[in-house]
Structures are given as structure tokens and as C-alpha cells.
Motif scaffolding. Structure first.
Motif, short mmCIF file in Angstrom:
data_model
loop_
_atom_site.label_atom_id
_atom_site.label_comp_id
_atom_site.label_asym_id
_atom_site.label_seq_id
_atom_site.Cartn_x
_atom_site.Cartn_y
_atom_site.Cartn_z
N GLU B 56 0.72 -1.23 -0.07
CA GLU B 56 0.04 0.10 0.04
C GLU B 56 0.89 1.29 0.11
OE1 GLU B 56 -3.01 -0.04 -0.39
OE2 GLU B 56 -3.85 -1.81 0.17
N ASP B 57 2.19 1.32 0.12
CA ASP B 57 3.05 2.43 0.40
C ASP B 57 2.48 3.56 0.95
OD1 ASP B 57 5.28 3.74 -0.67
OD2 ASP B 57 4.27 4.75 -2.04
N PRO B 58 2.26 3.30 2.22
CA PRO B 58 1.64 4.50 3.13
C PRO B 58 2.71 5.32 3.64
CG PRO B 58 2.16 2.69 4.58
CD PRO B 58 2.65 2.13 3.07
N ASP B 59 2.41 6.62 4.03
CA ASP B 59 3.13 7.58 4.57
C ASP B 59 3.18 7.35 6.04
OD1 ASP B 59 3.62 9.42 2.22
OD2 ASP B 59 1.28 9.36 2.48
N VAL B 60 1.93 6.64 6.56
CA VAL B 60 2.07 6.40 8.03
C VAL B 60 1.63 5.11 8.41
CG1 VAL B 60 1.14 7.42 10.10
CG2 VAL B 60 1.43 9.04 8.07
N LEU B 61 2.02 4.61 9.27
CA LEU B 61 1.55 3.40 10.11
C LEU B 61 0.94 3.53 11.50
CD1 LEU B 61 1.10 0.09 10.02
CD2 LEU B 61 3.26 -0.16 10.37
N CYS B 62 -0.20 3.42 11.75
CA CYS B 62 -0.72 3.58 13.07
C CYS B 62 -1.00 2.06 13.75
CB CYS B 62 -1.87 4.19 13.02
SG CYS B 62 -1.75 6.15 12.56
N LEU B 63 -0.41 1.74 14.88
CA LEU B 63 -0.79 0.45 15.54
C LEU B 63 -1.14 0.55 16.85
CD1 LEU B 63 3.27 -0.86 15.24
CD2 LEU B 63 1.45 -1.38 13.83
N LEU B 81 10.05 -4.68 9.37
CA LEU B 81 10.12 -3.15 8.40
C LEU B 81 11.65 -2.96 8.26
CD1 LEU B 81 7.66 -0.77 10.16
CD2 LEU B 81 7.56 -1.64 7.87
N LYS B 82 12.32 -3.29 9.19
CA LYS B 82 13.90 -3.09 8.78
C LYS B 82 14.33 -4.02 7.84
CE LYS B 82 15.80 -0.30 12.70
NZ LYS B 82 14.72 -0.43 13.53
N GLU B 83 13.97 -5.33 7.93
CA GLU B 83 14.63 -6.17 7.27
C GLU B 83 14.10 -5.84 5.58
OE1 GLU B 83 13.86 -9.91 10.14
OE2 GLU B 83 12.71 -10.04 8.42
N LYS B 84 12.85 -5.32 5.47
CA LYS B 84 12.56 -4.91 4.14
C LYS B 84 13.03 -3.77 3.67
CE LYS B 84 9.35 -8.26 3.99
NZ LYS B 84 8.94 -9.34 2.91
N GLY B 85 13.91 -2.98 4.71
CA GLY B 85 14.42 -1.55 4.12
C GLY B 85 13.54 -0.54 4.07
N ILE B 86 12.37 -0.53 4.97
CA ILE B 86 11.36 0.42 4.85
C ILE B 86 11.82 1.30 5.98
CG2 ILE B 86 8.99 0.97 5.15
CD1 ILE B 86 8.24 -1.91 4.11
N ASP B 87 12.05 2.45 5.52
CA ASP B 87 12.69 3.56 6.62
C ASP B 87 11.82 4.80 6.69
OD1 ASP B 87 13.84 4.21 4.51
OD2 ASP B 87 15.85 4.09 5.31
N ASP B 88 10.94 4.95 5.59
CA ASP B 88 10.30 6.36 5.25
C ASP B 88 9.07 6.37 5.70
OD1 ASP B 88 9.65 4.74 3.42
OD2 ASP B 88 10.22 6.13 1.62
N ILE B 127 0.77 13.79 12.55
CA ILE B 127 1.03 13.27 11.47
C ILE B 127 1.64 14.25 10.29
CG2 ILE B 127 -0.25 11.96 9.30
CD1 ILE B 127 -1.80 10.75 11.16
N LYS B 128 0.69 15.39 10.27
CA LYS B 128 0.95 16.25 9.21
C LYS B 128 2.44 17.13 9.42
CE LYS B 128 -3.54 17.58 7.51
NZ LYS B 128 -4.74 18.36 7.68
N SER B 129 2.85 17.12 10.60
CA SER B 129 4.24 17.66 10.80
C SER B 129 5.45 16.59 10.93
CB SER B 129 4.40 18.49 12.04
OG SER B 129 3.72 17.88 13.17
N HIS B 130 5.06 15.17 10.79
CA HIS B 130 6.11 14.33 10.97
C HIS B 130 6.65 13.40 9.91
CE1 HIS B 130 5.67 16.06 14.95
NE2 HIS B 130 7.08 15.48 15.37
N LEU B 131 5.92 13.79 8.67
CA LEU B 131 5.83 12.93 7.46
C LEU B 131 7.26 12.64 7.17
CD1 LEU B 131 3.14 14.14 5.36
CD2 LEU B 131 3.19 11.97 6.68
N LYS B 132 7.70 11.62 6.83
CA LYS B 132 9.09 11.30 6.70
C LYS B 132 9.57 11.48 4.96
CE LYS B 132 10.20 8.56 10.26
NZ LYS B 132 11.14 7.23 10.82
N ARG B 133 8.61 11.96 4.27
CA ARG B 133 8.94 12.12 2.80
C ARG B 133 7.80 12.90 2.15
NH1 ARG B 133 7.09 6.01 1.22
NH2 ARG B 133 5.05 6.48 0.93
#
Lengths: 339, 133
Positions: B56-63, B81-88, B127-133
Motif C-alpha cells: 500500500e506504500d503508506p506515509d504513516v503506519l498507526c498501530l 520493516l527494517k528487514e525490508k528496508g522500509i525507513d520512510d 502526522i502532518k508535521s512528522h511525515l518522512k517524505r
């Protein structure tokens, strides 16, 4: 992000790259274009199935059963699920995945949720791009699940080779509501929730509707709708009606057999070529319309065009009429369109 | 509209936890804030959640978790997540998480914590002020 790099990574099986490409195509028409022109030669391998029907008729649950069946047969499946965007907030709640929670081997199933983003017609602007990206990524089939539809959302019919229209018993006069719009787009009717009362009656109603359509065709062949029916009859395909219970999976094997039969029919009758022509014709129309619409928006952007307010005041003062004004703007757009 | 950038959010419920009223309220609020919210439904494994992130390529994951298993499940989500190289992807957490556990989870890369009583607007602003991309 670099599209060439992502395309290369996708070709090597990196699913995150596939996912990024879809986001880019969704967010930006220019990116969609760049991606599509790079990938187009790699597409055309996946068989595209459309699933449409009223909200709550069981589309997602049925799609889940189809995925499960195909995965067991070793097929790679891509799924695009479209849900509506709120006209008020621009946001969307994409909940189709809730019905698709099974585990599959890595790389076998790729499900993408998508908001309609203001596009009417049952799918989003970027749905066709997403189908192409998934196709190019190497899946065997792409299933497109539309938003819950009413009567006229028939875009999926031109996008897909086989379109399933889902109906469920107990929804009152639905057969009436459907019959003029999406009821005509169906290659296969699915009566879902077949364990509920009224399923057989619904099957009977669809059967008699199909019978009636063929009868009318003999009497009023010139009518537009009826001509379409005659085409179907000529092409030798009367849409079958499949009863399913998407919760238990009952009837899904038979439904799949019907889909394969339709596919063979398309290939053997030459209908496939006709379908492809109408599919790409529509796609080109959509691209042109979209491009033209952008120019129209640009030309009529009050913040960008200083002389526009005065022009509109002239119309309000009855010095010019809207048709004449639009002729002038149209000429400017036509010039801009060429460049 | 050439650009049509929408914030995409996944709201996920890891583990054996049947309580999703909060997750649904949040999903609705984020929708009303103009975001595209993908709700996974209940009983997701960390691997399933990360697979959803991949697709889904989200900007945010809320658990969201109320079962008390956050120290077990959240680290696994972060590891996969790290294993898959997802850091953004901005990863946030809600539900019932004791204050004492927050620092440890923060070190794993989870950023915003919103337990009971949180204001929805605060979550939206974060969320709006902490997006990583």
C-alpha cells in the motif's frame, strides 16, 4: 524518485518498487505517463477481471475467494480495490483489505487499495495505470474491484476482459434499478449470498430479463440498447448466472470455470480483438479528456488569468454570451494543446 | 490538478486483540482530515502488517493495541520493516501502552504515542508535521 530506477527494481522483483510506481502514477499525471510509456511493452500478459456490484453485495469477500482459489493453483494475482473518496473532506476509508486477510507465499498476491479521488464511473483515474503496472510486474491476472455502484458506473467494463456483476437477494427492486446501466455490462452474473431467501427468484428474474432482451431484439433491432444485446447474442455469449456464497466459497469453483469459458469465448470468437480496440479507444479518450480538462482549468484559473474577471463581468452585463467567450478560450486552448 | 498528493495511512491491529473502537474512530477522523486510510481489520500478524505496508506504500503506519502485548508485537513489526528496508514510514502507536514502556518503543523507531484521552486533532497535527517524505 527516479522512475527508471524503480522500473528496474520492479523488473527484478522488488515489490516495494511496484508499490512506489503505483503511488507515483496515482499522484501525478505526468508520472503516470512516464511510467506507462516505459512499461507498456511489458503489459498485455495479464488477464483482467472486473468485479462490480452494489455496496454490500459481497465484492471484496468474493474477490478474496477468487484470490484464494487462484493462489492454490499457483497463479500470481494482482488486485486493485477502489473505494470512494469523500466529496467533503477529500479523504477516504479503504476497507476492502479487511476481507482479504489470508496469508499467501511472498510475491504471489499483491493487493492495492485505491480511492476514487473524485472520479465517477466506479474506478479511479489511476486504476488503469495500476493495472498496467501490476501487469508489467508479472502477475497472471489482475482483478479490479470497483466502488459499490448504482446504475451507471461502467468504466470497469472497458478496462476488464471479463466483467462480473454481483447481485444479492433481498435487495428489493434492485433488478429494476440495475437493468438499464451496469446490467448490460455483465459478462457473468453472480448471485451472491445464495444461501439467503430469494436467491433462486433473483436467478429467475435475471434469466427472464435475458430472455426478454433477446425477444425485444427481434422486434426492435434499431434501438441502441437492444443492438448491444444483439451483438452479444451474435457473438454467441449469453451471460451465465453463477450462484455463490462468498463467505464459505460455495460456487466459486463454478464461477471460475465460467470466467475461463468466457475467456475462451473471447479468444475463439475474435471478440478479444474487438474488446481490445474498445478498451484502448476508451483509454485514449480518457487521456485526451484529462489533458484537455487540465488546459480548461488552467485557462479559467482566476488566480492566473488577470483578464478573466473582466471577461466574466462582460458576460454578466450581457455584452458577450458564454458560448462566444468559450469559443475564444477554446482557440487559445487548442494552441496550447499543440505545444 | 496535476499533483494529487494525499497522505496515506494504514491503521493496523496487531495480535489477538478484539477491541477496535479506537482504531475505527481514528480511521474516521483521519478520513475527515482528508487522508486515505486503509484499515486492516483485527488480528494481524507483524508479517501481515508489513506486507500491507509493502503493497500500500503508506506515509504513516498507526498501530493500535490494547492487549498488553505491545512489547512483544511492536518490536517484531519494526524488525520486519527494517528487514525490508522500509525507513520512510512514520510509525505511531495507540491503545493502552504504559508510560514506562514508551521509551523502549521509541528507541525502536516508533514516534508518536497516543493513548486513551488523546485529542484526534493532536494526532492529525502530529502526522502532518512528522511525515518522512
Amino acid at each position: 524518485m527516479d522512475i527508471d530506477g524503480l522500473v528496474e527494481r520492479m523488473r527484478q522483483g522488488d515489490r516495494r518498487a511496484t508499490s512506489r510506481l503505483i503511488s507515483l502514477a496515482e499522484g501525478d499525471i505526468a508520472a503516470a505517463r512516464a511510467i506507462s510509456t516505459r512499461l507498456f511493452k511489458d503489459t498485455g500478459k495479464a488477464y483482467i477481471i472486473g468485479v462490480t456490484g452494489a455496496p454490500g453485495s459481497g465484492k471484496s469477500t468474493l474477490v478474496n475467494q477468487i484470490i484464494s482459489l487462484l493462489a492454490k493453483r499457483g497463479k500470481r494475482v494482482g488486485v486493485v480495490c477502489v473505494d470512494p473518496t469523500s466529496p467533503f473532506s477529500g479523504g477516504a476509508l479503504l476497507g476492502d483489505r479487511i476481507r482479504m486477510k489470508e496469508d499467501y507465499p511472498p510475491g504471489q498476491v499483491f493487493i492495492r487499495s485505491m480511492a476514487s479521488r473524485g472520479k465517477l464511473g466506479g474506478v479511479a483515474r489511476a486504476t488503469k495505470d495500476t493495472v498496467s503496472i501490476l501487469d508489467a510486474s508479472g502477475v497472471d491476472l489482475v482483478i479490479v474491484e470497483t466502488v459499490g455502484v448504482g446504475q451507471n458506473e461502467i468504466d470497469v467494463y472497458t478496462l476488464a476482459y471479463t466483467t462480473l456483476v454481483l447481485l444479492a437477494p433481498g435487495m428489493g427492486d434492485e433488478i429494476q434499478a440495475f437493468k438499464a446501466g451496469i446490467m448490460e455490462t455483465s459478462d457473468i452474473y453472480v448471485v451472491n449470498k445464495a444461501d439467503h431467501d430469494g436467491a433462486d427468484q433473483l436467478v429467475g428474474e435475471i434469466e427472464s430479463m435475458l430472455d426478454l432482451a433477446e425477444t425485444i431484439e427481434l422486434e426492435h433491432g434499431e434501438d441502441h440498447v437492444v443492438v448491444e444485446v444483439r451483438k452479444q447474442a451474435k457473438a454467441g455469449w449469453r451471460p451465465p448466472i453463477c450462484k455463490t456464497n462468498a463467505l464459505t466459497g460455495d460456487g466459486v469453483e463454478a464461477l471460475w470455470a465460467a470466467i475461463e469459458a468466457h475467456r475462451s469465448h473471447l479468444v475463439n470468437s475474435g471478440e478479444m480483438a474487438r474488446k481490445n480496440r474498445s478498451k484502448y479507444r476508451q483509454e485514449i479518450i480518457d487521456i485526451l479528456r484529462e489533458k484537455f480538462a487540465l488546459h480548461v482549468e488552467e485557462a479559467l484559473d482566476l488566480t492566473k488569468n488577470g483578464d478573466l474577471p473582466a471577461l466574466l463581468d462582460e458576460v454578466a452585463a450581457r455584452k458577450q454570451d458564454p458560448y462566444t467567450v468559450s469559443d475564444g478560450i477554446g482557440k487559445k486552448i487548442a494552441d496550447a494543446f499543440k505545444s | 490538478m496535476l499533483q494529487d498528493r494525499k497522505i496515506r495511512v494504514i491503521v493496523a491491529k496487531p495480535g489477538l486483540d478484539g477491541h477496535d473502537r479506537g482504531a475505527k474512530v481514528l480511521a474516521r477522523a483521519l478520513r475527515d482530515a482528508g487522508m486515505e486510510v486503509i484499515y486492516t481489520g483485527l488480528h494481524q500478524t507483524p508479517a501481515q502488517i508489513v506486507e500491507t505496508v509493502v503493497q500500500e506504500d503508506p506515509d504513516v503506519l498507526c498501530l493500535s493495541i490494547l492487549s498488553g502485548a505491545h512489547n512483544e508485537l511492536f518490536p517484531r513489526v519494526m524488525t520486519v520493516l527494517k528487514e525490508k528496508g522500509i525507513d520512510d514510514v512514520l510509525v505511531m502507536a495507540g491503545g493502552v501502552i504504559p508510560d514506562d514502556d514508551i521509551e523502549g518503543l521509541r528507541r525502536l523507531g516508533i514516534e508518536g504515542f497516543y493513548g486513551p484521552g488523546s485529542k484526534l486533532q493532536d494526532i492529525i497535527d502530529y502526522i502532518k508535521s512528522h511525515l518522512k517524505r
